[in-house]
Motif scaffolding. Structure first.
Motif, PDB file in Angstrom:
ATOM      1  N   LEU A  94       0.816  -1.220   0.000  1.00 52.57           N
ATOM      2  CA  LEU A  94       0.000   0.000   0.000  1.00 52.57           C
ATOM      3  C   LEU A  94       0.849   1.270   0.000  1.00 52.57           C
ATOM      4  O   LEU A  94       0.381   2.322  -0.396  1.00 52.57           O
ATOM      5  N   LEU A  95       2.091   1.156   0.457  1.00 51.46           N
ATOM      6  CA  LEU A  95       2.920   2.341   0.643  1.00 51.46           C
ATOM      7  C   LEU A  95       3.550   2.793  -0.667  1.00 51.46           C
ATOM      8  O   LEU A  95       3.759   1.989  -1.575  1.00 51.46           O
ATOM      9  N   PRO A  96       3.893   4.081  -0.777  1.00 53.65           N
ATOM     10  CA  PRO A  96       4.521   4.591  -2.008  1.00 53.65           C
ATOM     11  C   PRO A  96       5.961   4.115  -2.133  1.00 53.65           C
ATOM     12  O   PRO A  96       6.579   3.681  -1.168  1.00 53.65           O
ATOM     13  N   GLY A  97       6.484   4.209  -3.324  1.00 57.00           N
ATOM     14  CA  GLY A  97       7.848   3.763  -3.607  1.00 57.00           C
ATOM     15  C   GLY A  97       7.913   3.213  -5.010  1.00 57.00           C
ATOM     16  O   GLY A  97       8.009   3.948  -5.983  1.00 57.00           O
ATOM     17  N   SER A  98       7.822   1.899  -5.091  1.00 53.84           N
ATOM     18  CA  SER A  98       7.750   1.217  -6.383  1.00 53.84           C
ATOM     19  C   SER A  98       6.336   0.685  -6.552  1.00 53.84           C
ATOM     20  O   SER A  98       5.789   0.081  -5.629  1.00 53.84           O
ATOM     21  N   SER A  99       5.741   0.891  -7.712  1.00 52.29           N
ATOM     22  CA  SER A  99       4.330   0.559  -7.872  1.00 52.29           C
ATOM     23  C   SER A  99       4.070  -0.917  -8.156  1.00 52.29           C
ATOM     24  O   SER A  99       3.007  -1.429  -7.817  1.00 52.29           O
ATOM     25  N   LEU A 100       5.017  -1.616  -8.769  1.00 53.41           N
ATOM     26  CA  LEU A 100       4.723  -2.970  -9.234  1.00 53.41           C
ATOM     27  C   LEU A 100       5.585  -4.057  -8.613  1.00 53.41           C
ATOM     28  O   LEU A 100       5.317  -5.236  -8.822  1.00 53.41           O
ATOM     29  N   GLN A 101       6.641  -3.716  -7.856  1.00 48.86           N
ATOM     30  CA  GLN A 101       7.438  -4.796  -7.285  1.00 48.86           C
ATOM     31  C   GLN A 101       6.775  -5.334  -6.023  1.00 48.86           C
ATOM     32  O   GLN A 101       6.086  -4.621  -5.306  1.00 48.86           O
ATOM     33  N   VAL A 102       6.981  -6.630  -5.775  1.00 47.19           N
ATOM     34  CA  VAL A 102       6.291  -7.354  -4.712  1.00 47.19           C
ATOM     35  C   VAL A 102       7.295  -7.764  -3.643  1.00 47.19           C
ATOM     36  O   VAL A 102       8.389  -8.231  -3.959  1.00 47.19           O
ATOM     37  N   SER A 103       6.908  -7.609  -2.383  1.00 50.55           N
ATOM     38  CA  SER A 103       7.808  -7.898  -1.267  1.00 50.55           C
ATOM     39  C   SER A 103       7.385  -9.162  -0.528  1.00 50.55           C
ATOM     40  O   SER A 103       6.211  -9.537  -0.515  1.00 50.55           O
ATOM     41  N   GLY A 104       8.349  -9.789   0.109  1.00 48.98           N
ATOM     42  CA  GLY A 104       8.095 -10.995   0.892  1.00 48.98           C
ATOM     43  C   GLY A 104       9.417 -11.588   1.347  1.00 48.98           C
ATOM     44  O   GLY A 104      10.481 -10.997   1.142  1.00 48.98           O
ATOM     45  N   PRO A 105       9.394 -12.759   1.979  1.00 42.71           N
ATOM     46  CA  PRO A 105      10.650 -13.411   2.387  1.00 42.71           C
ATOM     47  C   PRO A 105      11.437 -13.821   1.152  1.00 42.71           C
ATOM     48  O   PRO A 105      10.864 -14.281   0.167  1.00 42.71           O
ATOM     49  N   ALA A 106      12.754 -13.615   1.187  1.00 41.29           N
ATOM     50  CA  ALA A 106      13.566 -13.849  -0.010  1.00 41.29           C
ATOM     51  C   ALA A 106      14.657 -14.865   0.273  1.00 41.29           C
ATOM     52  O   ALA A 106      15.180 -14.952   1.384  1.00 41.29           O
ATOM     53  N   ALA A 107      15.010 -15.615  -0.769  1.00 40.40           N
ATOM     54  CA  ALA A 107      16.083 -16.602  -0.656  1.00 40.40           C
ATOM     55  C   ALA A 107      17.407 -15.932  -0.325  1.00 40.40           C
ATOM     56  O   ALA A 107      18.285 -16.542   0.302  1.00 40.40           O
ATOM     57  N   GLY A 108      17.555 -14.667  -0.702  1.00 38.26           N
ATOM     58  CA  GLY A 108      18.815 -13.976  -0.474  1.00 38.26           C
ATOM     59  C   GLY A 108      19.172 -13.794   0.988  1.00 38.26           C
ATOM     60  O   GLY A 108      20.340 -13.608   1.321  1.00 38.26           O
TER      61      GLY A 108
ATOM     62  N   THR B 162      -1.342  -1.461 -11.464  1.00 41.23           N
ATOM     63  CA  THR B 162      -1.162  -0.606 -10.283  1.00 41.23           C
ATOM     64  C   THR B 162      -0.735  -1.466  -9.090  1.00 41.23           C
ATOM     65  O   THR B 162      -0.613  -2.695  -9.193  1.00 41.23           O
ATOM     66  N   LYS B 163      -0.552  -0.799  -7.945  1.00 40.95           N
ATOM     67  CA  LYS B 163      -0.155  -1.509  -6.726  1.00 40.95           C
ATOM     68  C   LYS B 163      -1.281  -2.384  -6.174  1.00 40.95           C
ATOM     69  O   LYS B 163      -1.061  -3.169  -5.243  1.00 40.95           O
ATOM     70  N   ALA B 164      -2.487  -2.294  -6.737  1.00 43.87           N
ATOM     71  CA  ALA B 164      -3.601  -3.120  -6.256  1.00 43.87           C
ATOM     72  C   ALA B 164      -3.284  -4.611  -6.383  1.00 43.87           C
ATOM     73  O   ALA B 164      -3.714  -5.413  -5.545  1.00 43.87           O
ATOM     74  N   SER B 165      -2.503  -4.989  -7.406  1.00 43.81           N
ATOM     75  CA  SER B 165      -2.196  -6.413  -7.599  1.00 43.81           C
ATOM     76  C   SER B 165      -1.393  -6.982  -6.437  1.00 43.81           C
ATOM     77  O   SER B 165      -1.671  -8.076  -5.952  1.00 43.81           O
ATOM     78  N   ARG B 166      -0.412  -6.216  -5.951  1.00 38.50           N
ATOM     79  CA  ARG B 166       0.403  -6.748  -4.857  1.00 38.50           C
ATOM     80  C   ARG B 166      -0.353  -6.725  -3.537  1.00 38.50           C
ATOM     81  O   ARG B 166      -0.127  -7.578  -2.672  1.00 38.50           O
ATOM     82  N   VAL B 167      -1.271  -5.761  -3.367  1.00 42.72           N
ATOM     83  CA  VAL B 167      -2.099  -5.753  -2.158  1.00 42.72           C
ATOM     84  C   VAL B 167      -3.041  -6.958  -2.162  1.00 42.72           C
ATOM     85  O   VAL B 167      -3.191  -7.654  -1.144  1.00 42.72           O
ATOM     86  N   LEU B 168      -3.654  -7.235  -3.298  1.00 42.37           N
ATOM     87  CA  LEU B 168      -4.562  -8.379  -3.398  1.00 42.37           C
ATOM     88  C   LEU B 168      -3.829  -9.703  -3.191  1.00 42.37           C
ATOM     89  O   LEU B 168      -4.375 -10.627  -2.579  1.00 42.37           O
TER      90      LEU B 168
END
Length: 484
Positions: free
Chosen positions: A52-66, A310-316
């Motif tokens: 929901l927060l501003p920054g990047s509109s289409l990248q998705v966050s979560g736990p990462a292998a890195g 839009t960012k709606a995809s990552r929120v959903l």
């Protein structure tokens, strides 16, 4: 009508990202040595809050292998309870860096160091997950895991159960590699979900005696850090881990944002705001005792390729993760651990830039050396110190390359005239031996006029050495004159 079309595209993309995220969230959690549900918690926070927060509109966050290797080591050394405190502190540090507008400076980090970091993480991740492929326990550190591979091979060959698990894991990797080539099926079902679903079906149909993911309730898995855990943040070792979490998560997120920006024509990333969004997400993850989050290029690329607007995809996608974790937690209990290990081995292989290494070696050998040294340092030492070694090497390489200096020597035929030497470039202590060798090679019987006006930079060490050289050689030459 335009809004409806955009929402429909975002709705479809969110389902694709959700299907990609489920096996990755669970797999990263299991590999990190924490309950599987905590990976889903981080995915939910990454969708509902960071999304929901501003920054990047289409990248998705979560736990990462890195961050898997670093989290595993932290949990092993400090305990699961302290993990929340570490992630909370890292999130607050990210918020501070974003508020101080330090996000853009992450773009100044050497790409070779970042690639080396990811390659090192990939190697350690693969070495650890090879044991999970055979339902065996990894010895621990990166070197110990690599050194124990011959013993793992022998033990696996003599165990029918281990061979069954290995077959499931190997089959998962094969599906991950081959599934995208079946384009029609890949558009309907993402490769990670297809691979895990097929592996789970095979284990159920053949009734194979392999380890499965251990499941507890979502609320039971959430363990907020206590006062004792927060008190450990004063330890030097713990602070080093916090700094490693914050820097690596920030670098991976912002480099991912730059990569995602190249995949679409929408709004560009605002780096400082994105850093604060990641910090807010990690702060909440820390309060819930969950895994740290980063922006994840696999999910982000899937989001863009699925047509998100839009960012709606990552929120959903965060909503679907929450519904799945709350309504169907038992579904995780049938997933074989070897299948998730296969997903992570495949993810680890993709972190190693084998295709880029050969042209990099041909065209920029110094960068290739930085990449290799960083990766090997992470494998042999640890994550944080390995990255520091890589950064120091990159700085030293840059300092060496920018300190170019050469001497233009004019020797008049008239021996009564001095040899004119003009220094051009950047004279630093790194090039001092070369400069002094060239000056010492000048004819001993003739005077010298040393012109330093062509230097763009003359550091103190080099200036003092040249002055000393002139003083020493005035005794043996007719004259030595410095012109600045």
């Amino acid at each position: 009508m335009k809004r409806f079309t955009s929402f429909r595209a975002d709705f479809t993309a969110s389902l694709v990202v959700f299907l990609v995220a489920v096996p990755l969230c669970v797999g990263v959690a299991v590999a990190s040595g924490v309950p599987a549900e905590l990976g889903l918690v981080t995915g939910v926070v990454g969708g509902l809050l960071t999304g929901l927060l501003p920054g990047s509109s289409l990248q998705v966050s979560g736990p990462a292998a890195g961050l898997t290797v670093l989290v595993f080591e932290a949990v092993k050394e400090y305990g699961l309870g302290t993990l929340g405190a570490l992630v909370l502190a890292a999130g607050v540090l990210q918020l501070a860096m974003g508020a101080l507008k330090l996000g853009r400076w992450f773009r100044a980090i050497s790409v070779a160091v970042v690639q080396g970091m990811l390659a090192g993480i990939g190697l350690v991740l693969i070495a650890g997950q090879l044991y999970a492929l055979a339902d065996a326990k990894a010895p621990g550190s990166g070197l110990a895991n690599i050194g124990g591979i011959p013993g793992l091979v022998t033990a696996t060959a003599g165990s029918a159960t281990a061979l069954s698990a290995l077959a499931i894991g190997a089959g998962t990797i094969a599906v991950l590699v081959l599934w995208p080539r079946w384009r029609r099926a890949a558009r309907i079902l993402p490769a990670p979900l297809a691979a895990v679903a097929l592996a789970t079906t095979a284990v159920w149909a053949l009734d194979l005696p392999v380890a499965r993911v251990e499941v507890s309730g979502l609320l039971d898995a959430i363990q907020p850090p206590g006062l004792t855990d927060l008190g450990r943040l004063t330890d030097i070792g713990v602070l080093g881990t916090v700094l490693a979490f914050a820097l690596i998560a920030s670098a991976e997120s912002l480099f991912s944002a730059a990569a995602v920006d190249r995949l679409h024509d929408g709004p560009r990333t605002e780096y400082d705001k994105e850093l604060m969004a990641q910090g807010a997400g990690n702060t909440v993850c820390g309060l819930l005792g969950a895994l740290p989050m980063t922006a994840v290029i696999v999910r982000s690329a899937a989001n863009v390729q699925a047509g998100a607007k839009t960012k709606a995809s990552r929120v959903l996608h965060g909503v679907w993760l929450l519904v799945f974790a709350a309504a169907f937690p038992a579904a995780l209990g049938v997933v074989p651990v070897a299948a998730l290990a296969g997903v992570l081995v495949h993810a680890g292989c993709k972190l190693i830039p084998l295709r880029e290494l050969r042209p990099l070696w041909r065209e920029h050998r110094g960068e290739a050396i930085v990449l290799l040294v960083t990766a090997l340092a992470i494998v042999t030492v640890n994550m944080f110190e390995g990255v520091l070694i890589g950064l120091l090497l990159a700085v030293a390489k840059t300092a060496w390359e920018t300190s170019h200096v050469h001497l233009e020597v004019d020797t008049p035929e008239d021996e009564d005239e001095p040899v004119r030497v003009r220094a051009v470039g950047n004279a630093t202590f790194l090039r001092l031996p070369k400069i002094l060798d060239q000056l010492d090679a000048l004819p001993a019987e003739r005077g010298v006029e040393l012109d330093l006006s062509g230097l763009r930079h003359l550091d103190h060490a080099c200036g003092a050495a040249l002055t000393n050289w002139a003083e020493q050689h005035r005794r043996t030459r007719r004259a030595v004159e410095l012109v600045s």
